[in-house]
Design an enzyme around this catalytic site. Sequence first.
Site, PDB file in Angstrom:
ATOM      1  N   HIS A  18       0.840  -1.206   0.000  1.00 21.54           N
ATOM      2  CA  HIS A  18       0.000   0.000   0.000  1.00 21.54           C
ATOM      3  C   HIS A  18       0.876   1.259   0.000  1.00 21.54           C
ATOM      4  CE1 HIS A  18      -3.177  -2.579   2.240  1.00 21.54           C
ATOM      5  NE2 HIS A  18      -3.556  -2.468   0.990  1.00 21.54           N
ATOM      6  N   LYS A  42     -16.602  -8.622  10.479  1.00 17.62           N
ATOM      7  CA  LYS A  42     -16.454  -8.803  11.926  1.00 17.62           C
ATOM      8  C   LYS A  42     -15.024  -9.198  12.275  1.00 17.62           C
ATOM      9  CE  LYS A  42     -21.155 -10.044  13.202  1.00 17.62           C
ATOM     10  NZ  LYS A  42     -21.880 -11.070  12.493  1.00 17.62           N
ATOM     11  N   ARG A  91      -1.785  -6.262  -8.547  1.00 15.73           N
ATOM     12  CA  ARG A  91      -0.740  -7.259  -8.283  1.00 15.73           C
ATOM     13  C   ARG A  91      -0.675  -8.306  -9.385  1.00 15.73           C
ATOM     14  NH1 ARG A  91      -3.076  -7.441  -2.334  1.00 15.73           N
ATOM     15  NH2 ARG A  91      -4.863  -7.220  -3.716  1.00 15.73           N
ATOM     16  N   SER A 129      -3.181  -7.810   2.614  1.00 19.36           N
ATOM     17  CA  SER A 129      -3.561  -7.614   4.016  1.00 19.36           C
ATOM     18  C   SER A 129      -4.082  -8.892   4.653  1.00 19.36           C
ATOM     19  CB  SER A 129      -4.619  -6.513   4.131  1.00 19.36           C
ATOM     20  OG  SER A 129      -4.071  -5.276   3.770  1.00 19.36           O
TER      21      SER A 129
HETATM   22  P1  ADP Z   1      -9.325  -4.317  -0.923  1.00 18.04           P
HETATM   23  O1  ADP Z   1      -9.834  -4.271   0.463  1.00 18.04           O
HETATM   24  O2  ADP Z   1     -10.182  -3.702  -1.966  1.00 18.04           O
HETATM   25  O3  ADP Z   1      -8.719  -5.657  -1.311  1.00 18.04           O
HETATM   26  P2  ADP Z   1      -6.967  -3.205   0.114  1.00 18.04           P
HETATM   27  O4  ADP Z   1      -7.435  -2.343   1.195  1.00 18.04           O
HETATM   28  O5  ADP Z   1      -6.295  -4.491   0.488  1.00 18.04           O
HETATM   29  O6  ADP Z   1      -8.100  -3.384  -0.949  1.00 18.04           O
HETATM   30  O7  ADP Z   1      -5.936  -2.433  -0.800  1.00 18.04           O
HETATM   31  C1  ADP Z   1      -6.198  -1.172  -1.347  1.00 18.04           C
HETATM   32  C2  ADP Z   1      -5.490  -1.040  -2.664  1.00 18.04           C
HETATM   33  O8  ADP Z   1      -4.143  -1.418  -2.538  1.00 18.04           O
HETATM   34  C3  ADP Z   1      -6.053  -1.933  -3.772  1.00 18.04           C
HETATM   35  O9  ADP Z   1      -5.971  -1.229  -4.977  1.00 18.04           O
HETATM   36  C4  ADP Z   1      -5.112  -3.099  -3.823  1.00 18.04           C
HETATM   37  O10 ADP Z   1      -5.068  -3.689  -5.114  1.00 18.04           O
HETATM   38  C5  ADP Z   1      -3.827  -2.389  -3.509  1.00 18.04           C
HETATM   39  N1  ADP Z   1      -2.839  -3.285  -2.954  1.00 18.04           N
HETATM   40  C6  ADP Z   1      -2.969  -4.115  -1.911  1.00 18.04           C
HETATM   41  N2  ADP Z   1      -1.818  -4.778  -1.673  1.00 18.04           N
HETATM   42  C7  ADP Z   1      -0.937  -4.348  -2.617  1.00 18.04           C
HETATM   43  C8  ADP Z   1       0.429  -4.659  -2.943  1.00 18.04           C
HETATM   44  N3  ADP Z   1       1.114  -5.560  -2.247  1.00 18.04           N
HETATM   45  N4  ADP Z   1       1.008  -4.018  -3.972  1.00 18.04           N
HETATM   46  C9  ADP Z   1       0.303  -3.108  -4.678  1.00 18.04           C
HETATM   47  N5  ADP Z   1      -0.973  -2.772  -4.455  1.00 18.04           N
HETATM   48  C10 ADP Z   1      -1.594  -3.385  -3.442  1.00 18.04           C
END
Ligand code: ADP
Length: 160
Positions: A18, A42, A91, A129
């Site tokens: 992120h 939850k 990704r 995440s």
């Molecule tokens: P979501 O809950 O929609 O899966 P996240 O909160 O995990 O999204 O992530 C927000 C943004 O960050 C999304 O665009 C996701 O594709 C991007 N993202 C998450 N992890 C990575 C990563 N390791 N490298 C690049 N972008 C990422």
Amino acid sequence: MKRLVVVPGSFDPPTNGHVDIISRASKLFDSVIVLVSKNTLKKSLFSTEERVEMLQEIFHNYKNITVDVCDSLVAVYAKEKGAVALVRGLRNTGDYSYESEIWHVNRTINSALETVFLPASNKFSAIRSSSIRELALYNQDVSLFVPPVVALKIKQLKNA
Ligand code: ADP
């Protein structure tokens, strides 16, 4: 015209992937809002407030990055703020399939809203995440994958 973009996500927790996407967006655009969606799951690891605090701490040195919370649709929020685009990280092709569907839905709500996709950097492309939540649940070290402030918060969860 100042170009504002929104980087939406759940950020539960924020990862190095992120941080990479958000900091790259901050170099491309005049200002960036990191938009934390309120968690309806939850099983979330951190509350919305905790996720906002961690992101604020991570980006406190970036003058053009702010953090906000969204309890409406992202496309509606972006319209209200006058954002030119959403920025999303990609990704793999799975992310692309999902994101292109969302893009079509967002366009029906806000026809002027673009989505800019930034490819994940190689070294972060395997970080998500949900994996961090899983590792945290089993008391594994996550410090390679998340910023120090997040690793510390996860350690504190374990000791709580
Ligand atoms: P979501 O809950 O929609 O899966 P996240 O909160 O995990 O999204 O992530 C927000 C943004 O960050 C999304 O665009 C996701 O594709 C991007 N993202 C998450 N992890 C990575 C990563 N390791 N490298 C690049 N972008 C990422």
